[in-house]
Scaffold this motif. Structure first.
Motif, PDB file in Angstrom:
ATOM      1  N   LEU A  15       0.844  -1.189   0.000  1.00  0.00           N
ATOM      2  CA  LEU A  15       0.000   0.000   0.000  1.00  0.00           C
ATOM      3  C   LEU A  15       0.884   1.245   0.000  1.00  0.00           C
ATOM      4  CD1 LEU A  15      -2.706  -1.005   2.630  1.00  0.00           C
ATOM      5  CD2 LEU A  15      -2.731  -1.362   0.162  1.00  0.00           C
ATOM      6  N   ASP A  16       0.412   2.308  -0.655  1.00  0.00           N
ATOM      7  CA  ASP A  16       1.175   3.544  -0.674  1.00  0.00           C
ATOM      8  C   ASP A  16       0.893   4.351   0.589  1.00  0.00           C
ATOM      9  OD1 ASP A  16      -1.381   4.512  -1.040  1.00  0.00           O
ATOM     10  OD2 ASP A  16      -1.090   5.087  -3.134  1.00  0.00           O
ATOM     11  N   ALA A  17       1.410   5.563   0.648  1.00  0.00           N
ATOM     12  CA  ALA A  17       1.258   6.399   1.845  1.00  0.00           C
ATOM     13  C   ALA A  17      -0.201   6.724   2.142  1.00  0.00           C
ATOM     14  CB  ALA A  17       2.067   7.692   1.683  1.00  0.00           C
ATOM     15  N   ASP A  18      -1.047   6.739   1.125  1.00  0.00           N
ATOM     16  CA  ASP A  18      -2.469   7.033   1.320  1.00  0.00           C
ATOM     17  C   ASP A  18      -3.306   5.793   1.586  1.00  0.00           C
ATOM     18  OD1 ASP A  18      -1.906   9.710   0.849  1.00  0.00           O
ATOM     19  OD2 ASP A  18      -2.192   9.501  -1.318  1.00  0.00           O
ATOM     20  N   GLY A  19      -2.663   4.642   1.709  1.00  0.00           N
ATOM     21  CA  GLY A  19      -3.395   3.414   1.975  1.00  0.00           C
ATOM     22  C   GLY A  19      -4.019   2.791   0.749  1.00  0.00           C
ATOM     23  N   ARG A  20      -3.633   3.221  -0.439  1.00  0.00           N
ATOM     24  CA  ARG A  20      -4.174   2.659  -1.670  1.00  0.00           C
ATOM     25  C   ARG A  20      -3.218   1.610  -2.222  1.00  0.00           C
ATOM     26  NH1 ARG A  20      -5.124   8.161  -4.924  1.00  0.00           N
ATOM     27  NH2 ARG A  20      -2.941   8.294  -4.245  1.00  0.00           N
ATOM     28  N   PRO A  21      -3.730   0.587  -2.908  1.00  0.00           N
ATOM     29  CA  PRO A  21      -2.843  -0.452  -3.462  1.00  0.00           C
ATOM     30  C   PRO A  21      -1.910   0.130  -4.519  1.00  0.00           C
ATOM     31  CG  PRO A  21      -5.104  -0.713  -4.267  1.00  0.00           C
ATOM     32  CD  PRO A  21      -5.160   0.314  -3.184  1.00  0.00           C
ATOM     33  N   ASP A  22      -0.649  -0.254  -4.418  1.00  0.00           N
ATOM     34  CA  ASP A  22       0.381   0.267  -5.315  1.00  0.00           C
ATOM     35  C   ASP A  22       0.529  -0.665  -6.514  1.00  0.00           C
ATOM     36  OD1 ASP A  22       2.470   1.519  -6.492  1.00  0.00           O
ATOM     37  OD2 ASP A  22       3.930   1.146  -4.902  1.00  0.00           O
ATOM     38  N   PRO A  23       0.242  -0.203  -7.727  1.00  0.00           N
ATOM     39  CA  PRO A  23       0.393  -1.079  -8.904  1.00  0.00           C
ATOM     40  C   PRO A  23       1.835  -1.531  -9.109  1.00  0.00           C
ATOM     41  CG  PRO A  23      -0.934   0.866  -9.437  1.00  0.00           C
ATOM     42  CD  PRO A  23      -0.323   1.108  -8.093  1.00  0.00           C
ATOM     43  N   ALA A  24       2.820  -0.699  -8.740  1.00  0.00           N
ATOM     44  CA  ALA A  24       4.222  -1.084  -8.935  1.00  0.00           C
ATOM     45  C   ALA A  24       4.588  -2.280  -8.054  1.00  0.00           C
ATOM     46  CB  ALA A  24       5.134   0.106  -8.626  1.00  0.00           C
ATOM     47  N   TYR A  25       4.027  -2.344  -6.847  1.00  0.00           N
ATOM     48  CA  TYR A  25       4.304  -3.478  -5.966  1.00  0.00           C
ATOM     49  C   TYR A  25       3.745  -4.767  -6.553  1.00  0.00           C
ATOM     50  CZ  TYR A  25       4.203  -6.441  -1.809  1.00  0.00           C
ATOM     51  OH  TYR A  25       4.366  -7.486  -0.920  1.00  0.00           O
ATOM     52  N   ALA A  26       2.513  -4.696  -7.066  1.00  0.00           N
ATOM     53  CA  ALA A  26       1.913  -5.885  -7.672  1.00  0.00           C
ATOM     54  C   ALA A  26       2.706  -6.330  -8.895  1.00  0.00           C
ATOM     55  CB  ALA A  26       0.460  -5.603  -8.048  1.00  0.00           C
ATOM     56  N   ALA A  27       3.194  -5.377  -9.683  1.00  0.00           N
ATOM     57  CA  ALA A  27       3.996  -5.732 -10.852  1.00  0.00           C
ATOM     58  C   ALA A  27       5.322  -6.360 -10.438  1.00  0.00           C
ATOM     59  CB  ALA A  27       4.237  -4.493 -11.716  1.00  0.00           C
ATOM     60  N   ALA A  28       5.922  -5.873  -9.329  1.00  0.00           N
ATOM     61  CA  ALA A  28       7.174  -6.453  -8.850  1.00  0.00           C
ATOM     62  C   ALA A  28       6.981  -7.888  -8.372  1.00  0.00           C
ATOM     63  CB  ALA A  28       7.745  -5.590  -7.721  1.00  0.00           C
TER      64      ALA A  28
END
Length: 417
Positions: A15-28
């Protein structure tokens, strides 16, 4: 007294700083969005499955209903028609099969992220925040939103179906996906999030950020130029008694390794107190008498060379156990020596199931140990001089004292015994 219990919430990764799912993390992690073509094919497969369970109604009941609709028979004739009982039975069968199929699809979709169509096309539905199963409630809400789009005939369903193409995150999430916080992923080309072991390993690799691919290891050869620093120096014991890795330094800033130089004790001070000598004690300050020839004093014998004690390398496991490597050893949860007849199996406990049944072969070699990954699921690695290298399956790699070997979630250090 009032007891305050703090609720411990599980930390959600990605999750990013705003608590939203980070697409870059899922891609990694290796997660890929489901292609639109296969999503459409999955919908077609689900519709076909729904149409198949409607066949009893269409075959046994619809012809009689059409006669009633066009006025060929009256209501009295409809009820007393010879095929009325068959029509009722067929309608009941269709209702029962439709109910069973609907419940089955909802439970499968909520618990395992797939329907019949999604299972055929290699698509899974996950919670976009936790990357886990979405739950039956969200899947049902998503289905109801799709049905509600039919309020606007043709326009509503078409708008809902094409909305994934306008996803700003480019993950193919439509309006109904965004509202229910789900995501459709491709498990044929990407990571399957329902494979707990692979997902756990992928999360660890993203955290550790290891060196991808095979990297050239530093040379162990002695440089021909005496003034040249070696590319690698084997690990040695530091003053704390811990196995460490020594790195090359410039001559002017080379650190002190090992214990400080000890000052030899002053023997005369100890001799003043009187010490035992051969043949008895003597007072302090008295000079020992010279040996009398022929008085039975033994003649000095030449020193015999002591045989050198053999030294071997061992693996110091992360559990504190040290295993000497004098013969080839086969590590794993339950190693099978069929393919390695000269190796001795060494089973290791692994609650996380990160080790394969037959994971790693370790053999003694000149100057170190030779390790070979046996095609394990989670792979093996070698840490040397602060860098970690991936070991390719089936390729022997030479290790020396001080190296750290990683296999699965376990690790071991090469030490000398």
């Amino acid at each position: 007294m009032i007891w305050e219990i703090e609720d411990k919430k599980d930390e959600i990764e990605g999750l990013d700083a705003d608590g939203r799912p980070d697409p870059a993390y899922a891609a990694a992690l290796g997660l890929l969005p489901a292609p639109f073509g296969r999503r459409a094919l999955a919908l077609v497969c689900d519709v076909i499955a729904w149409m198949l369970v409607q066949l009893p109604l269409w075959i046994g009941a619809v012809p009689l209903l059409l006669k009633l609709a066009d006025g060929s028979i009256s209501a009295y004739g409809f009820v007393n028609h010879p095929g009325f009982v068959l029509a009722v039975v067929m309608a009941a069968v269709t209702t029962f099969l439709t109910l069973v199929l609907s419940v089955l699809q909802l439970v499968m979709h909520g618990r395992s992220g797939r329907t019949i169509g999604k299972g055929i096309t290699g698509i899974r539905t996950v919670d976009v925040r936790t990357l886990e199963r979405p739950g039956v409630g969200r899947v049902l809400l998503r289905y109801l939103m799709f049905c509600a789009s039919g309020i606007l005939p043709l326009i509503g369903p078409v708008l809902l179906l094409v909305s994934p193409t306008f996803d700003p995150e480019r993950r193919g999430r439509g309006l109904h996906d965004t509202a229910t916080r789900v995501w459709l992923v491709d498990v044929r080309q990407g990571l399957n999030p329902y494979d707990d072991k692979r997902l756990r390993v992928a999360r660890k690799l993203v955290k550790a950020e290891p060196t991808r691919g095979r990297t050239t290891l530093p040379s162990l050869a002695t440089p021909t130029d005496p003034a040249q620093q070696p590319a690698y120096r084997p690990g040695t014991r530091v003053s704390a008694g811990v196995i460490g890795i020594a790195r090359p330094h410039a001559p002017e800033d080379r650190p002190e390794i090992g214990l400080a130089q000890a000052v030899p004790p002053t023997l005369p001070a100890a001799a003043e107190l009187g010490k035992p000598v051969f043949g008895g004690y003597r007072p302090a300050g008295e000079r020992p008498a010279d040996p009398v020839p022929g008085a039975g004093a033994p003649e000095p014998q030449p020193a015999q060379p002591q045989p050198a004690q053999p030294q071997h390398l061992a693996l110091h496991l992360d559990t504190g156990e040290s295993i000497p490597v004098t013969v080839p050893l086969l590590f794993g949860r339950n190693p099978d020596p069929a393919g390695y007849p000269t190796a001795r199996p060494v089973p290791l406990e692994d609650e996380s199931k990160s080790l394969s049944k037959t994971h790693l072969l370790v053999s003694p070699a000149d100057g170190g140990l030779e390790i070979t990954d046996c095609g394990s699921t989670n792979g093996s690695g070698l840490a040397r001089a602060g860098m970690e290298y991936v070991i390719e399956a089936g390729v022997p790699v030479m290790t020396v004292e001080g190296d750290t070997i990683r296999f699965g979630d376990r690790s071991a250090v090469v030490v000398r015994v």
